[in-house]
Scaffold this active site. Structure first.
Site, mmCIF file in Angstrom:
data_model
loop_
_atom_site.group_PDB
_atom_site.id
_atom_site.type_symbol
_atom_site.label_atom_id
_atom_site.label_comp_id
_atom_site.label_asym_id
_atom_site.label_seq_id
_atom_site.Cartn_x
_atom_site.Cartn_y
_atom_site.Cartn_z
ATOM 1 N N LYS A 1 0.806 -1.231 0.000
ATOM 2 C CA LYS A 1 0.000 0.000 0.000
ATOM 3 C C LYS A 1 0.837 1.279 0.000
ATOM 4 O O LYS A 1 0.435 2.278 -0.567
ATOM 5 C CB LYS A 1 -0.921 0.020 1.217
ATOM 6 C CG LYS A 1 -2.115 -0.924 1.129
ATOM 7 C CD LYS A 1 -2.981 -0.727 2.366
ATOM 8 C CE LYS A 1 -4.179 -1.634 2.367
ATOM 9 N NZ LYS A 1 -5.080 -1.347 3.490
ATOM 10 N N ASP B 1 -10.271 2.774 2.192
ATOM 11 C CA ASP B 1 -10.472 2.326 3.577
ATOM 12 C C ASP B 1 -11.139 3.436 4.390
ATOM 13 O O ASP B 1 -12.020 3.183 5.216
ATOM 14 C CB ASP B 1 -9.137 1.964 4.247
ATOM 15 C CG ASP B 1 -8.624 0.604 3.798
ATOM 16 O OD1 ASP B 1 -9.444 -0.236 3.376
ATOM 17 O OD2 ASP B 1 -7.399 0.382 3.879
ATOM 18 N N GLY C 1 -5.895 3.142 17.849
ATOM 19 C CA GLY C 1 -4.942 2.596 16.887
ATOM 20 C C GLY C 1 -4.398 3.680 15.989
ATOM 21 O O GLY C 1 -5.126 4.620 15.625
HETATM 22 P P1 NAP Z 1 -1.129 -2.092 11.719
HETATM 23 O O1 NAP Z 1 -0.762 -1.013 10.779
HETATM 24 O O2 NAP Z 1 -0.183 -3.200 11.981
HETATM 25 O O3 NAP Z 1 -1.507 -1.398 13.131
HETATM 26 C C1 NAP Z 1 -1.811 -2.186 14.266
HETATM 27 C C2 NAP Z 1 -2.396 -1.303 15.366
HETATM 28 O O4 NAP Z 1 -2.841 -2.167 16.429
HETATM 29 C C3 NAP Z 1 -1.371 -0.336 15.993
HETATM 30 O O5 NAP Z 1 -2.041 0.836 16.390
HETATM 31 C C4 NAP Z 1 -0.885 -1.139 17.207
HETATM 32 O O6 NAP Z 1 -0.388 -0.321 18.259
HETATM 33 C C5 NAP Z 1 -2.174 -1.790 17.647
HETATM 34 N N1 NAP Z 1 -1.972 -2.991 18.450
HETATM 35 C C6 NAP Z 1 -1.486 -4.187 18.038
HETATM 36 N N2 NAP Z 1 -1.449 -5.063 19.064
HETATM 37 C C7 NAP Z 1 -1.909 -4.383 20.164
HETATM 38 C C8 NAP Z 1 -2.119 -4.756 21.533
HETATM 39 N N3 NAP Z 1 -1.855 -5.987 21.970
HETATM 40 N N4 NAP Z 1 -2.638 -3.819 22.370
HETATM 41 C C9 NAP Z 1 -2.939 -2.574 21.925
HETATM 42 N N5 NAP Z 1 -2.756 -2.168 20.633
HETATM 43 C C10 NAP Z 1 -2.248 -3.068 19.764
HETATM 44 O O7 NAP Z 1 -2.482 -2.825 11.270
HETATM 45 P P2 NAP Z 1 -3.696 -2.180 10.424
HETATM 46 O O8 NAP Z 1 -3.461 -2.430 8.979
HETATM 47 O O9 NAP Z 1 -3.918 -0.790 10.883
HETATM 48 O O10 NAP Z 1 -4.920 -3.139 10.847
HETATM 49 C C11 NAP Z 1 -5.466 -3.087 12.170
HETATM 50 C C12 NAP Z 1 -6.731 -3.953 12.198
HETATM 51 O O11 NAP Z 1 -7.725 -3.385 11.344
HETATM 52 C C13 NAP Z 1 -6.510 -5.391 11.702
HETATM 53 O O12 NAP Z 1 -7.272 -6.271 12.512
HETATM 54 C C14 NAP Z 1 -7.076 -5.363 10.288
HETATM 55 O O13 NAP Z 1 -7.567 -6.628 9.869
HETATM 56 C C15 NAP Z 1 -8.212 -4.376 10.452
HETATM 57 N N6 NAP Z 1 -8.594 -3.710 9.194
HETATM 58 C C16 NAP Z 1 -9.880 -3.843 8.789
HETATM 59 C C17 NAP Z 1 -10.293 -3.203 7.636
HETATM 60 C C18 NAP Z 1 -11.727 -3.362 7.199
HETATM 61 O O14 NAP Z 1 -12.037 -3.020 6.064
HETATM 62 N N7 NAP Z 1 -12.616 -3.824 8.066
HETATM 63 C C19 NAP Z 1 -9.397 -2.432 6.885
HETATM 64 C C20 NAP Z 1 -8.069 -2.300 7.339
HETATM 65 C C21 NAP Z 1 -7.687 -2.958 8.500
HETATM 66 P P3 NAP Z 1 1.187 0.074 18.323
HETATM 67 O O15 NAP Z 1 1.356 1.242 17.405
HETATM 68 O O16 NAP Z 1 1.408 0.407 19.751
HETATM 69 O O17 NAP Z 1 1.959 -1.158 17.870
#
Ligand code: NAP
Length: 271
Positions: free
Chosen positions: A65, A100, A123
């Site tokens: 991305k 998104d 997040g």
């Molecule tokens: P990412 O860039 O890896 O970001 C992960 C986020 O989760 C960060 O803010 C991280 O905090 C936090 N996190 C991870 N483990 C944690 C924990 N144990 N306690 C507290 N915070 C924690 O991932 P992303 O792409 O943003 O995706 C995040 C979620 O959204 C995923 O489950 C993904 O499947 C979902 N998503 C859904 C859609 C949809 O269309 N529904 C679209 C995009 C993403 P730190 O910064 O402190 O590490």
């Protein structure tokens, strides 16, 4: 025939093909949606090939991305988010978009949630960035809470009318908030824990005046959404966000209103 697709690695379990193909069937469009899995350094060649072959549009997912942003003419929202998930090859220039953000906005609007107060985004990763900019563009004040607090502050510097916080501030920032979106992966099923019972938000901080969208869609009913329902809040599951990012991409590529019900049925039957 028009060809659309998804570029990512891995893409084997993606629900985008059945969701988009349901739309083509419903509207009787001569189109196909296929998945591509180039090697990590090969996105540049993949885009050149797609353009040369007349591929009409591509969705882009992990890990491409951010690199995609550098290979296309991004719109303002994608530039600010710093990531492209939808590419349109049909014009003179190849353009990039981030659906998104709009996916989250449209998911909330579909549930009659007014986007005119204060939103708490939990997040500050890829999804958090997209949702924070998307809700700010709707005119909401945005409070970003993240485990790594410095990342929340850094994102809040970029998003208009936003503040950054640690997760410990959630009870305080949620007290008078209207919308809560979980953009962390907390609560998501994975191989080690197929039935997680985790939430990033204390249940005591939830209240009946909130609308809660969880970006996590495996499982559909997360602990956060169960707690939110018990508190009397409006709940919106992550499949709605996934659906509307696809709906937005479909509409951008075809210029037609998406058959939302058909796409939703195809998506949910795959979950
Ligand atoms: P990412 O860039 O890896 O970001 C992960 C986020 O989760 C960060 O803010 C991280 O905090 C936090 N996190 C991870 N483990 C944690 C924990 N144990 N306690 C507290 N915070 C924690 O991932 P992303 O792409 O943003 O995706 C995040 C979620 O959204 C995923 O489950 C993904 O499947 C979902 N998503 C859904 C859609 C949809 O269309 N529904 C679209 C995009 C993403 P730190 O910064 O402190 O590490």
């Amino acid at each position: 025939m028009q060809v659309f697709g998804l570029v990512g690695n891995p893409v084997g379990h993606s629900l985008s093909p059945p969701m988009h193909e349901a739309a083509y069937t419903e509207l009787d469009l001569d189109a196909r949606y296929v998945t591509f899995e180039p090697a990590e350094g090969d996105l540049d060649r993949a885009f050149e090939g797609a353009d040369a072959l007349g591929i009409a549009g591509l969705n882009v997912t992990i890990p491409f991305k951010q690199r995609a942003l550098e290979l296309v003419e991004p719109d303002s929202l994608a530039s600010r988010i710093g990531a492209v998930n939808t590419v349109d090859f049909s014009g003179d220039t190849v353009t990039g978009h981030n659906t998104d953000a709009v996916g989250a906005v449209r998911a909330l609007e579909h549930h009659d949630v007014a986007l005119d107060g204060t939103a708490v985004v939990v997040g500050a990763g890829g999804a958090g960035r997209a949702v924070a900019f998307g809700l700010a563009d709707e005119g909401m004040g945005v409070r970003i809470a993240n485990r790594t607090e410095t990342k929340a502050h850094a994102l809040a510097e970029e998003v208009p009318d936003a503040t950054g916080h640690g997760l410990d501030a959630l009870p305080e920032v949620l007290a008078d908030a209207d919308v809560l979106v979980n953009c962390t992966s907390v609560g998501m099923a994975h191989d080690d824990d197929p039935e997680p019972d985790e939430t990033p938000v204390p249940s005591s901080a939830l209240h009946a005046d909130l609308a809660v969208l969880d970006a996590v869609y495996t499982p559909l009913e997360t602990r956060l959404l169960r707690d939110a329902a018990a508190a009397g809040a409006t709940t919106v599951d992550g499949a709605w966000m996934l659906l509307f990012q696809g709906v937005e991409a479909f509409e951008l590529w075809t210029g037609r209103n998406a058959p939302v019900d058909a796409m939703n049925a195809a998506l949910r039957s795959g979950l």
